[in-house]
Design a protein around this motif. Structure first.
Motif, PDB file in Angstrom:
ATOM      1  N   ALA A 155      36.269  50.480  50.763  1.00  0.00           N
ATOM      2  CA  ALA A 155      35.009  49.724  50.722  1.00  0.00           C
ATOM      3  C   ALA A 155      34.683  49.258  49.304  1.00  0.00           C
ATOM      4  CB  ALA A 155      33.857  50.541  51.304  1.00  0.00           C
ATOM      5  N   VAL A 156      35.695  48.689  48.631  1.00  0.00           N
ATOM      6  CA  VAL A 156      35.519  48.079  47.316  1.00  0.00           C
ATOM      7  C   VAL A 156      36.119  46.684  47.373  1.00  0.00           C
ATOM      8  CG1 VAL A 156      35.563  50.296  46.074  1.00  0.00           C
ATOM      9  CG2 VAL A 156      37.686  49.041  46.402  1.00  0.00           C
ATOM     10  N   SER A 157      35.919  45.905  46.335  1.00  0.00           N
ATOM     11  CA  SER A 157      36.476  44.551  46.326  1.00  0.00           C
ATOM     12  C   SER A 157      37.951  44.594  45.923  1.00  0.00           C
ATOM     13  CB  SER A 157      35.699  43.663  45.351  1.00  0.00           C
ATOM     14  OG  SER A 157      35.988  44.027  44.022  1.00  0.00           O
ATOM     15  N   VAL A 158      38.666  43.546  46.278  1.00  0.00           N
ATOM     16  CA  VAL A 158      40.072  43.428  45.901  1.00  0.00           C
ATOM     17  C   VAL A 158      40.176  43.380  44.371  1.00  0.00           C
ATOM     18  CG1 VAL A 158      42.139  41.970  46.042  1.00  0.00           C
ATOM     19  CG2 VAL A 158      40.708  42.294  48.058  1.00  0.00           C
ATOM     20  N   LYS A 159      39.207  42.734  43.730  1.00  0.00           N
ATOM     21  CA  LYS A 159      39.191  42.669  42.259  1.00  0.00           C
ATOM     22  C   LYS A 159      39.077  44.068  41.664  1.00  0.00           C
ATOM     23  CE  LYS A 159      39.501  38.324  41.304  1.00  0.00           C
ATOM     24  NZ  LYS A 159      40.693  37.828  40.669  1.00  0.00           N
ATOM     25  N   THR A 160      38.313  44.946  42.287  1.00  0.00           N
ATOM     26  CA  THR A 160      38.196  46.323  41.801  1.00  0.00           C
ATOM     27  C   THR A 160      39.535  47.028  41.908  1.00  0.00           C
ATOM     28  OG1 THR A 160      35.866  46.428  42.425  1.00  0.00           O
ATOM     29  CG2 THR A 160      37.014  48.535  42.168  1.00  0.00           C
ATOM     30  N   VAL A 161      40.221  46.821  43.030  1.00  0.00           N
ATOM     31  CA  VAL A 161      41.545  47.427  43.212  1.00  0.00           C
ATOM     32  C   VAL A 161      42.498  46.898  42.144  1.00  0.00           C
ATOM     33  CG1 VAL A 161      43.532  47.626  44.765  1.00  0.00           C
ATOM     34  CG2 VAL A 161      41.215  47.810  45.683  1.00  0.00           C
ATOM     35  N   GLU A 162      42.481  45.585  41.924  1.00  0.00           N
ATOM     36  CA  GLU A 162      43.341  44.990  40.898  1.00  0.00           C
ATOM     37  C   GLU A 162      43.030  45.574  39.516  1.00  0.00           C
ATOM     38  OE1 GLU A 162      42.709  40.771  41.088  1.00  0.00           O
ATOM     39  OE2 GLU A 162      43.795  40.573  42.977  1.00  0.00           O
ATOM     40  N   ALA A 163      41.739  45.689  39.205  1.00  0.00           N
ATOM     41  CA  ALA A 163      41.342  46.212  37.894  1.00  0.00           C
ATOM     42  C   ALA A 163      41.778  47.664  37.729  1.00  0.00           C
ATOM     43  CB  ALA A 163      39.826  46.102  37.727  1.00  0.00           C
ATOM     44  N   GLU A 164      41.606  48.474  38.757  1.00  0.00           N
ATOM     45  CA  GLU A 164      42.006  49.879  38.671  1.00  0.00           C
ATOM     46  C   GLU A 164      43.523  50.012  38.530  1.00  0.00           C
ATOM     47  OE1 GLU A 164      40.167  52.320  38.077  1.00  0.00           O
ATOM     48  OE2 GLU A 164      38.197  51.844  38.846  1.00  0.00           O
ATOM     49  N   MET A 165      44.276  49.189  39.244  1.00  0.00           N
ATOM     50  CA  MET A 165      45.748  49.225  39.120  1.00  0.00           C
ATOM     51  C   MET A 165      46.168  48.800  37.717  1.00  0.00           C
ATOM     52  SD  MET A 165      47.461  50.437  41.628  1.00  0.00           S
ATOM     53  CE  MET A 165      49.073  49.809  41.181  1.00  0.00           C
ATOM     54  N   THR A 166      45.516  47.784  37.180  1.00  0.00           N
ATOM     55  CA  THR A 166      45.824  47.328  35.826  1.00  0.00           C
ATOM     56  C   THR A 166      45.571  48.435  34.818  1.00  0.00           C
ATOM     57  OG1 THR A 166      45.314  45.050  36.401  1.00  0.00           O
ATOM     58  CG2 THR A 166      45.259  45.610  34.062  1.00  0.00           C
ATOM     59  N   LYS A 167      44.429  49.104  34.951  1.00  0.00           N
ATOM     60  CA  LYS A 167      44.096  50.186  34.029  1.00  0.00           C
ATOM     61  C   LYS A 167      45.074  51.347  34.161  1.00  0.00           C
ATOM     62  CE  LYS A 167      39.176  49.051  33.968  1.00  0.00           C
ATOM     63  NZ  LYS A 167      37.857  49.443  34.492  1.00  0.00           N
ATOM     64  N   ALA A 168      45.452  51.690  35.378  1.00  0.00           N
ATOM     65  CA  ALA A 168      46.391  52.794  35.592  1.00  0.00           C
ATOM     66  C   ALA A 168      47.755  52.456  34.980  1.00  0.00           C
ATOM     67  CB  ALA A 168      46.536  53.093  37.081  1.00  0.00           C
ATOM     68  N   CYS A 169      48.232  51.253  35.220  1.00  0.00           N
ATOM     69  CA  CYS A 169      49.531  50.837  34.676  1.00  0.00           C
ATOM     70  C   CYS A 169      49.496  50.774  33.155  1.00  0.00           C
ATOM     71  CB  CYS A 169      49.960  49.495  35.271  1.00  0.00           C
ATOM     72  SG  CYS A 169      50.388  49.606  37.023  1.00  0.00           S
ATOM     73  N   ARG A 170      48.381  50.280  32.612  1.00  0.00           N
ATOM     74  CA  ARG A 170      48.238  50.197  31.164  1.00  0.00           C
ATOM     75  C   ARG A 170      48.288  51.599  30.548  1.00  0.00           C
ATOM     76  NH1 ARG A 170      43.248  47.312  30.328  1.00  0.00           N
ATOM     77  NH2 ARG A 170      44.426  45.526  31.023  1.00  0.00           N
ATOM     78  N   GLN A 171      47.596  52.546  31.169  1.00  0.00           N
ATOM     79  CA  GLN A 171      47.581  53.916  30.666  1.00  0.00           C
ATOM     80  C   GLN A 171      48.975  54.540  30.755  1.00  0.00           C
ATOM     81  OE1 GLN A 171      44.306  56.126  32.224  1.00  0.00           O
ATOM     82  NE2 GLN A 171      44.872  58.014  31.199  1.00  0.00           N
TER      83      GLN A 171
END
Length: 184
Positions: A155-171
């Motif tokens: 129940a979040v936006s696709v943009k939120t999923v994209e942002a979280e994946m980006t942050k996880a990959c960056r870390q």
């Protein structure tokens, strides 16, 4: 038949019948267009359904400057090209991995130790991720779920999923780079 801009104005106000009318008007031609670009009907359906999901989800903040039709076709084209780009990267990676596997011999003790250390770095980094980010990362990478599916389930936006994946990959990337810089 309502003009697309009038229809979209009603959609911005949350009018479900207007959204359904826009969907019925453009779903089939957009699916056909995406199918022509991707070469796959199932992928085309996913792309168009995700687009309409985003239109509804972001209706209040969307700004369409040209025509609604141009916006929808442009969005389908962009999503289709991103999908094709993702496939190319995946195919290159698989080809590289196959060629590496064919030329590689059994790993020696040094390689096994390095792999174990690197795996420990990855596991520790994943364990330190915030709960939602870790869950999204796991759902995408381990379970193979698409961003749209994850967004719906959480129940979040696709943009939120994209942002979280980006942050996880960056870390992960930062930690792996630290690990390799410490080796030299």
């Amino acid at each position: 038949m309502l003009n697309d801009f009038l229809l979209f104005g009603k959609i911005k106000d949350g009018d479900i019948p207007a959204f359904e009318a826009l969907f019925r008007r453009y779903y089939a031609p957009l699916r056909l267009y995406a199918s022509g670009l991707t070469g796959r009907t199932d992928v085309a359906e996913d792309i168009v359904q995700e687009l309409f999901y985003l239109v509804w989800k972001q209706r209040a903040t969307m700004r369409i400057r040209s025509s609604v039709k141009s916006y929808l076709y442009g969005a389908v084209k962009n999503h289709s090209l991103r999908h094709l780009e993702h496939l190319l990267v995946h195919e290159r990676y698989e080809a590289h991995a196959r060629s590496e596997a064919e030329t590689d011999t059994a790993p020696g003790p040094h390689e096994r130790l390095e792999y174990a250390e690197l795996n420990a770095v990855v596991e520790q980094t994943l364990a330190r991720l915030p709960a939602r980010r870790a869950r999204i990362f796991h759902m995408h990478r381990a379970e193979g779920r698409k961003y749209g599916e994850i967004a719906t389930l959480l129940a979040v936006s696709v943009k939120t999923v994209e942002a979280e994946m980006t942050k996880a990959c960056r870390q992960l990337r930062r930690e792996i780079e630290k690990y390799y810089s410490n080796l030299s």
